[in-house]
Design an enzyme around this catalytic site. Sequence first.
Site, PDB file in Angstrom:
ATOM      1  N   ASP A  72     -11.222 -55.893  -0.510  1.00 21.43           N
ATOM      2  CA  ASP A  72     -11.075 -55.123  -1.761  1.00 21.43           C
ATOM      3  C   ASP A  72      -9.791 -55.576  -2.450  1.00 21.43           C
ATOM      4  O   ASP A  72      -8.713 -55.533  -1.847  1.00 21.43           O
ATOM      5  CB  ASP A  72     -11.015 -53.636  -1.402  1.00 21.43           C
ATOM      6  CG  ASP A  72     -11.045 -52.739  -2.626  1.00 21.43           C
ATOM      7  OD1 ASP A  72     -11.603 -51.641  -2.542  1.00 21.43           O
ATOM      8  OD2 ASP A  72     -10.476 -53.125  -3.673  1.00 21.43           O
ATOM      9  N   ASP A  89     -14.823 -56.248  -7.444  1.00 22.62           N
ATOM     10  CA  ASP A  89     -13.631 -56.539  -6.634  1.00 22.62           C
ATOM     11  C   ASP A  89     -13.776 -56.242  -5.151  1.00 22.62           C
ATOM     12  O   ASP A  89     -12.795 -56.295  -4.427  1.00 22.62           O
ATOM     13  CB  ASP A  89     -12.405 -55.835  -7.234  1.00 22.62           C
ATOM     14  CG  ASP A  89     -12.145 -54.470  -6.641  1.00 22.62           C
ATOM     15  OD1 ASP A  89     -13.121 -53.735  -6.411  1.00 22.62           O
ATOM     16  OD2 ASP A  89     -10.971 -54.161  -6.397  1.00 22.62           O
ATOM     17  N   GLU A  90     -14.979 -55.934  -4.690  1.00 25.95           N
ATOM     18  CA  GLU A  90     -15.102 -55.689  -3.251  1.00 25.95           C
ATOM     19  C   GLU A  90     -16.430 -56.155  -2.693  1.00 25.95           C
ATOM     20  O   GLU A  90     -17.437 -56.186  -3.400  1.00 25.95           O
ATOM     21  CB  GLU A  90     -14.860 -54.217  -2.907  1.00 25.95           C
ATOM     22  CG  GLU A  90     -15.734 -53.270  -3.642  1.00 25.95           C
ATOM     23  CD  GLU A  90     -15.517 -51.812  -3.217  1.00 25.95           C
ATOM     24  OE1 GLU A  90     -15.462 -51.515  -2.018  1.00 25.95           O
ATOM     25  OE2 GLU A  90     -15.438 -50.979  -4.121  1.00 25.95           O
TER      26      GLU A  90
HETATM   27  P1  TTP Z   1     -11.023 -50.060  -7.058  1.00 30.41           P
HETATM   28  O1  TTP Z   1     -11.117 -51.130  -6.002  1.00 30.41           O
HETATM   29  O2  TTP Z   1     -11.510 -48.703  -6.704  1.00 30.41           O
HETATM   30  O3  TTP Z   1      -9.498 -49.894  -7.491  1.00 30.41           O
HETATM   31  P2  TTP Z   1      -8.387 -50.973  -7.718  1.00 30.41           P
HETATM   32  O4  TTP Z   1      -8.821 -52.337  -7.272  1.00 30.41           O
HETATM   33  O5  TTP Z   1      -7.915 -50.911  -9.139  1.00 30.41           O
HETATM   34  O6  TTP Z   1      -7.196 -50.455  -6.821  1.00 30.41           O
HETATM   35  P3  TTP Z   1      -7.085 -50.423  -5.226  1.00 30.41           P
HETATM   36  O7  TTP Z   1      -5.908 -51.267  -4.898  1.00 30.41           O
HETATM   37  O8  TTP Z   1      -6.887 -48.988  -4.893  1.00 30.41           O
HETATM   38  O9  TTP Z   1      -8.373 -50.994  -4.691  1.00 30.41           O
HETATM   39  O10 TTP Z   1     -11.768 -50.522  -8.363  1.00 30.41           O
HETATM   40  C1  TTP Z   1     -11.824 -51.867  -8.778  1.00 30.41           C
HETATM   41  C2  TTP Z   1     -11.793 -51.942 -10.291  1.00 30.41           C
HETATM   42  O11 TTP Z   1     -12.880 -51.198 -10.855  1.00 30.41           O
HETATM   43  C3  TTP Z   1     -10.530 -51.384 -10.896  1.00 30.41           C
HETATM   44  O12 TTP Z   1      -9.495 -52.336 -10.951  1.00 30.41           O
HETATM   45  C4  TTP Z   1     -11.003 -50.926 -12.248  1.00 30.41           C
HETATM   46  C5  TTP Z   1     -12.463 -50.558 -12.062  1.00 30.41           C
HETATM   47  N1  TTP Z   1     -12.610 -49.071 -11.966  1.00 30.41           N
HETATM   48  C6  TTP Z   1     -12.952 -48.354 -13.110  1.00 30.41           C
HETATM   49  O13 TTP Z   1     -13.172 -48.926 -14.182  1.00 30.41           O
HETATM   50  N2  TTP Z   1     -13.038 -46.988 -13.032  1.00 30.41           N
HETATM   51  C7  TTP Z   1     -12.794 -46.298 -11.859  1.00 30.41           C
HETATM   52  O14 TTP Z   1     -12.874 -45.066 -11.825  1.00 30.41           O
HETATM   53  C8  TTP Z   1     -12.446 -47.049 -10.689  1.00 30.41           C
HETATM   54  C9  TTP Z   1     -12.173 -46.345  -9.386  1.00 30.41           C
HETATM   55  C10 TTP Z   1     -12.357 -48.431 -10.793  1.00 30.41           C
HETATM   56 MG    MG Z   2      -9.758 -52.594  -5.411  1.00 30.11          MG
END
Ligand code: TTP
Ligand code: MG
Length: 359
Positions: free
Chosen positions: A13, A108-109
């Site tokens: 992730d 992203d994951e």
């Molecule tokens: P996530 O992997 O949930 O969050 P992140 O990568 O920003 O942070 P973390 O380090 O905690 O993993 O989500 C990936 C992307 O998806 C994030 O960068 C933006 C998008 N996203 C949204 O648009 N709305 C949301 O509510 C979430 C959770 C993510």
């Molecule tokens: Mg993330």
Amino acid sequence: MVKVMEKRIIHVDMDAFYAQVEQNDNKAYRGKPVIVGGRSFSRGVVSTASYEARKYGVHSAMAMKVAHQKCPDGIFLRARFDRYREISAQIRDIFLSYTDIVEPLSLDEAYLDITHLVNRKRSARMIALEIQSKIYETTGLTSSAGVSYNKYLAKIASGMNKPSGTTVIDYENVQELLWSLDIGDFPGVGKVTEETMKSKGILTGKDLYDWSKDALILEFGKRGESLYNKARGIGTAMLQKDRIRQSIGKETTFSYDRNEDEELLRVLLSLSGEVSKRLKDKDMAGRVVTVKIRNRDFSTHTKQTMLSNPVYQTEEIYEFASKLYMDLKDPVTPVRLIGVTVSGLETRVYRNMTIYDFI
Ligand code: TTP
Ligand code: MG
């Protein structure tokens, strides 16, 4: 006794994905609180915030207005989805250079099954670290990885030491970790279930562990058994390589043929609603809307329209579907089947925003 080969799963992730991309692409943003979100100040929400901005209490899904109040000196940016998709593709290529068994969950994951790559000299943790280094070398971005023997534990692990973490959950530490885990951090426990659980006194993994299987089934229905297992480190879900579907559609055959536009359009609206619901469930949106009509004489006609922006809301789908219907419908021939399909699917990246925040 047949010894079943234990799986080794990695969940990768990216850290603060959109915000980190922006910081990486623009030196001036590095080390600063960056908030990526919808344009509209009054209606928009935060997509994500850099770790610097999270210190101010800004997080995903927060109203932009609130984010401005919490972090007035933050750098507020619009999302650049094409760029995020480009990087996501680079990351996916790295995953595929290790294993064919990749299940992407969003841009992203992803889950990777690397069982076959592990040997006495090369542990799953070493492979995870290698993948993280490759991602960094290729994109300049940091990620976190979780390693375990099933999917949901790998996902829990990747979230445990963010950013830039590499965490292993194994038989030795699994129960202790799960017991201390907040119930809301169990994958599959959404906001609603979390609230129900908390009202029943289930606040941690230990509280969940103490419930009997029967009691959980009684309270949570079919999911009870899976929750019982999850509290014990047992997860049996397989990776789904091909989970990205090509299209989502719904059609209906009438018990008697229909010819009234008003009535057929009403059916089309309800079909659009069902397609929208399934798209939302899967976090997908699509750029092609197709309408199919089968006439009384079984002749079948379809017409589609290609859109510049992917759609998933009922009204959006219906807007295009009703135009297609008007083009297709022969005024004198009754219809026995009507259907609507959305294809050209992609992961909906603006999960909690409307498309209008970005156009
Ligand atoms: P996530 O992997 O949930 O969050 P992140 O990568 O920003 O942070 P973390 O380090 O905690 O993993 O989500 C990936 C992307 O998806 C994030 O960068 C933006 C998008 N996203 C949204 O648009 N709305 C949301 O509510 C979430 C959770 C993510
Ligand atoms: Mg993330």
